[in-house]
Write a protein that holds these residues in place. Sequence first.
Motif, mmCIF file in Angstrom:
data_model
loop_
_atom_site.group_PDB
_atom_site.id
_atom_site.type_symbol
_atom_site.label_atom_id
_atom_site.label_comp_id
_atom_site.label_asym_id
_atom_site.label_seq_id
_atom_site.Cartn_x
_atom_site.Cartn_y
_atom_site.Cartn_z
ATOM 1 N N GLY A 16 10.540 10.149 -2.684
ATOM 2 C CA GLY A 16 11.067 8.906 -3.228
ATOM 3 C C GLY A 16 12.495 8.655 -2.788
ATOM 4 N N MET A 17 13.294 9.716 -2.699
ATOM 5 C CA MET A 17 14.687 9.573 -2.262
ATOM 6 C C MET A 17 14.785 9.304 -0.771
ATOM 7 S SD MET A 17 16.889 12.330 -4.434
ATOM 8 C CE MET A 17 15.782 13.708 -4.316
ATOM 9 N N VAL A 18 13.884 9.863 -0.005
ATOM 10 C CA VAL A 18 13.909 9.666 1.442
ATOM 11 C C VAL A 18 13.691 8.200 1.789
ATOM 12 C CG1 VAL A 18 12.666 10.220 3.580
ATOM 13 C CG2 VAL A 18 13.250 12.018 1.983
ATOM 14 N N GLY A 19 12.996 7.497 0.918
ATOM 15 C CA GLY A 19 12.721 6.087 1.160
ATOM 16 C C GLY A 19 13.960 5.214 1.137
ATOM 17 N N CYS A 20 15.098 5.750 0.720
ATOM 18 C CA CYS A 20 16.374 5.021 0.686
ATOM 19 C C CYS A 20 16.283 3.757 -0.154
ATOM 20 C CB CYS A 20 16.862 4.705 2.097
ATOM 21 S SG CYS A 20 17.147 6.165 3.093
ATOM 22 N N GLY A 21 15.545 3.780 -1.189
ATOM 23 C CA GLY A 21 15.412 2.636 -2.068
ATOM 24 C C GLY A 21 14.555 3.031 -3.250
ATOM 25 N N ARG A 22 13.957 2.017 -3.871
ATOM 26 C CA ARG A 22 13.102 2.308 -5.020
ATOM 27 C C ARG A 22 11.897 3.144 -4.612
ATOM 28 N NH1 ARG A 22 13.491 -3.613 -5.869
ATOM 29 N NH2 ARG A 22 11.667 -3.439 -4.574
ATOM 30 N N THR A 23 11.144 2.655 -3.629
ATOM 31 C CA THR A 23 9.989 3.388 -3.132
ATOM 32 C C THR A 23 9.891 3.173 -1.635
ATOM 33 O OG1 THR A 23 8.528 1.505 -3.511
ATOM 34 C CG2 THR A 23 8.648 3.141 -5.266
ATOM 35 N N PRO A 24 9.337 4.119 -0.926
ATOM 36 C CA PRO A 24 9.154 3.918 0.511
ATOM 37 C C PRO A 24 8.128 2.816 0.762
ATOM 38 C CG PRO A 24 8.346 6.074 -0.156
ATOM 39 C CD PRO A 24 8.920 5.419 -1.363
ATOM 40 N N ASP A 25 8.175 2.220 1.943
ATOM 41 C CA ASP A 25 7.230 1.179 2.302
ATOM 42 C C ASP A 25 5.812 1.740 2.225
ATOM 43 O OD1 ASP A 25 6.244 -1.235 3.208
ATOM 44 O OD2 ASP A 25 6.537 -0.729 5.320
ATOM 45 N N ALA A 26 4.918 1.011 1.588
ATOM 46 C CA ALA A 26 3.547 1.480 1.391
ATOM 47 C C ALA A 26 2.863 1.766 2.725
ATOM 48 C CB ALA A 26 2.750 0.453 0.595
ATOM 49 N N LYS A 27 3.175 0.983 3.729
ATOM 50 C CA LYS A 27 2.562 1.182 5.046
ATOM 51 C C LYS A 27 2.959 2.542 5.624
ATOM 52 C CE LYS A 27 4.482 -0.657 8.467
ATOM 53 N NZ LYS A 27 5.142 -1.493 9.425
ATOM 54 N N ASP A 28 4.232 2.900 5.471
ATOM 55 C CA ASP A 28 4.704 4.186 5.989
ATOM 56 C C ASP A 28 4.073 5.364 5.250
ATOM 57 O OD1 ASP A 28 6.318 2.892 7.829
ATOM 58 O OD2 ASP A 28 8.041 2.858 6.472
ATOM 59 N N LEU A 58 -1.121 15.426 -0.170
ATOM 60 C CA LEU A 58 -1.912 14.210 -0.315
ATOM 61 C C LEU A 58 -1.779 13.595 -1.704
ATOM 62 C CD1 LEU A 58 -5.110 15.245 1.660
ATOM 63 C CD2 LEU A 58 -3.346 13.615 2.349
ATOM 64 N N ALA A 59 -1.747 14.418 -2.732
ATOM 65 C CA ALA A 59 -1.592 13.900 -4.096
ATOM 66 C C ALA A 59 -0.227 13.245 -4.280
ATOM 67 C CB ALA A 59 -1.773 15.022 -5.110
ATOM 68 N N THR A 60 0.796 13.859 -3.716
ATOM 69 C CA THR A 60 2.148 13.303 -3.839
ATOM 70 C C THR A 60 2.257 11.980 -3.107
ATOM 71 O OG1 THR A 60 3.048 15.526 -3.985
ATOM 72 C CG2 THR A 60 4.587 13.771 -3.474
ATOM 73 N N LEU A 61 1.755 11.930 -1.897
ATOM 74 C CA LEU A 61 1.811 10.686 -1.121
ATOM 75 C C LEU A 61 0.963 9.600 -1.769
ATOM 76 C CD1 LEU A 61 1.701 12.121 2.495
ATOM 77 C CD2 LEU A 61 3.662 11.094 1.347
ATOM 78 N N ALA A 62 -0.170 9.973 -2.333
ATOM 79 C CA ALA A 62 -1.035 8.990 -2.977
ATOM 80 C C ALA A 62 -0.344 8.348 -4.176
ATOM 81 C CB ALA A 62 -2.335 9.637 -3.403
ATOM 82 N N LYS A 63 0.482 9.108 -4.881
ATOM 83 C CA LYS A 63 1.205 8.556 -6.034
ATOM 84 C C LYS A 63 2.219 7.499 -5.592
ATOM 85 C CE LYS A 63 -0.193 10.827 -9.666
ATOM 86 N NZ LYS A 63 -0.702 10.200 -10.844
ATOM 87 N N LEU A 64 2.693 7.571 -4.354
ATOM 88 C CA LEU A 64 3.681 6.620 -3.862
ATOM 89 C C LEU A 64 3.051 5.313 -3.385
ATOM 90 C CD1 LEU A 64 5.952 9.067 -1.843
ATOM 91 C CD2 LEU A 64 6.435 8.063 -4.068
ATOM 92 N N LEU A 65 1.737 5.323 -3.149
ATOM 93 C CA LEU A 65 1.055 4.117 -2.685
ATOM 94 C C LEU A 65 0.771 3.182 -3.854
ATOM 95 C CD1 LEU A 65 -1.616 5.515 -0.213
ATOM 96 C CD2 LEU A 65 0.340 4.078 0.347
ATOM 97 N N PRO A 66 0.782 1.871 -3.570
ATOM 98 C CA PRO A 66 0.350 0.925 -4.607
ATOM 99 C C PRO A 66 -1.123 1.167 -4.956
ATOM 100 C CG PRO A 66 1.394 -0.230 -2.795
ATOM 101 C CD PRO A 66 1.236 1.196 -2.375
ATOM 102 N N ARG A 67 -1.520 0.804 -6.145
ATOM 103 C CA ARG A 67 -2.863 1.094 -6.649
ATOM 104 C C ARG A 67 -3.952 0.481 -5.766
ATOM 105 N NH1 ARG A 67 -5.053 4.886 -9.636
ATOM 106 N NH2 ARG A 67 -6.580 4.149 -11.123
ATOM 107 N N ASP A 68 -3.723 -0.716 -5.191
ATOM 108 C CA ASP A 68 -4.745 -1.398 -4.408
ATOM 109 C C ASP A 68 -4.987 -0.752 -3.049
ATOM 110 O OD1 ASP A 68 -2.252 -2.165 -3.459
ATOM 111 O OD2 ASP A 68 -2.940 -4.170 -2.886
ATOM 112 N N ARG A 69 -4.141 0.136 -2.600
ATOM 113 C CA ARG A 69 -4.326 0.783 -1.296
ATOM 114 C C ARG A 69 -5.169 2.022 -1.496
ATOM 115 N NH1 ARG A 69 -0.864 -0.805 3.417
ATOM 116 N NH2 ARG A 69 -0.063 -2.712 2.615
#
Length: 69
Positions: A16-28, A58-69
Amino acid sequence: MVVRTFAFLVLQRILGMVGCGRTPDAKDVEIAVLRHQLAVLRRQVARPRYTPRDRLVLATLAKLLPRDR
């Protein structure tokens, strides 16, 4: 079990911090998930077998994605 949960939370915060904002871009994040899955599949001969580390990533990255993805 407690160590894995703690590692999951730490990894989630770091990503989350690496994203340099609230959340990293969902595409990334989605690209990172796909790349990790591809790396796992390349290691396999028959059926993919996820290691605990693979499941954690995978679980950590999945939590960062929006629900619809």
